[in-house]
Design a protein around this motif. Structure first.
Motif, mmCIF file in Angstrom:
data_model
loop_
_atom_site.group_PDB
_atom_site.id
_atom_site.type_symbol
_atom_site.label_atom_id
_atom_site.label_comp_id
_atom_site.label_asym_id
_atom_site.label_seq_id
_atom_site.Cartn_x
_atom_site.Cartn_y
_atom_site.Cartn_z
ATOM 1 N N ARG A 4 -36.311 65.716 92.872
ATOM 2 C CA ARG A 4 -37.581 65.628 92.141
ATOM 3 C C ARG A 4 -37.746 64.243 91.541
ATOM 4 N N ALA A 5 -36.674 63.701 90.985
ATOM 5 C CA ALA A 5 -36.753 62.393 90.338
ATOM 6 C C ALA A 5 -37.111 61.299 91.339
ATOM 7 N N LEU A 22 -41.056 62.255 91.918
ATOM 8 C CA LEU A 22 -41.885 62.577 90.767
ATOM 9 C C LEU A 22 -41.410 61.825 89.539
ATOM 10 N N VAL A 23 -42.309 61.610 88.615
ATOM 11 C CA VAL A 23 -41.989 60.979 87.337
ATOM 12 C C VAL A 23 -42.248 62.021 86.256
ATOM 13 N N ARG A 24 -41.230 62.300 85.444
ATOM 14 C CA ARG A 24 -41.398 63.259 84.353
ATOM 15 C C ARG A 24 -42.159 62.574 83.228
ATOM 16 N N ARG A 41 -44.371 74.118 85.208
ATOM 17 C CA ARG A 41 -44.489 72.676 85.419
ATOM 18 C C ARG A 41 -45.853 72.365 86.005
ATOM 19 N N ILE A 74 -47.758 69.538 88.084
ATOM 20 C CA ILE A 74 -47.556 68.355 88.926
ATOM 21 C C ILE A 74 -48.911 67.687 89.091
ATOM 22 N N THR A 84 -49.225 56.643 87.192
ATOM 23 C CA THR A 84 -48.877 57.766 86.330
ATOM 24 C C THR A 84 -49.373 57.587 84.893
ATOM 25 N N GLU A 106 -44.318 71.595 81.128
ATOM 26 C CA GLU A 106 -43.719 70.299 81.455
ATOM 27 C C GLU A 106 -44.655 69.576 82.423
ATOM 28 N N TRP A 138 -45.287 66.533 85.166
ATOM 29 C CA TRP A 138 -44.724 65.576 86.117
ATOM 30 C C TRP A 138 -45.888 64.923 86.857
#
Length: 75
Positions: free
Chosen positions: A10-11, A14-16, A26, A28, A37, A52, A54
């Motif tokens: 995911r990292a 994707l950027v948290r 989550r 997205i 972002t 959350e 992302w």
């Protein structure tokens, strides 16, 4: 919360942006053309605390992240 893929995978794509360590869901976010972002940075403070956030960074942001981490190999 369970999901597919590892945190490392995911990292990579994707950027948290923010949210709790144990989210119930989550979100997205996919940026519009030419955006990064940044438009999503304030969203966690405006959304429910259990969510959350992302974002999918544009290709140039992924490239810069890899470059900064020293993961690019010289050929």
């Amino acid at each position: 919360m369970t999901g597919t893929g590892t945190a490392a995978s995911r990292a990579r794509w994707l950027v948290r942006i923010g949210g709790p360590a144990q989210p119930r869901a989550r979100l997205i976010c996919i940026p519009y053309a030419g955006a990064g972002t940044v438009p999503y940075r304030t969203w966690p403070s405006q959304l429910p605390a259990w969510l959350e956030v992302w974002a999918v960074p544009p290709q140039n942001e992924r490239f810069l992240t890899l470059f900064q981490l020293g993961r690019l190999e010289r050929r």
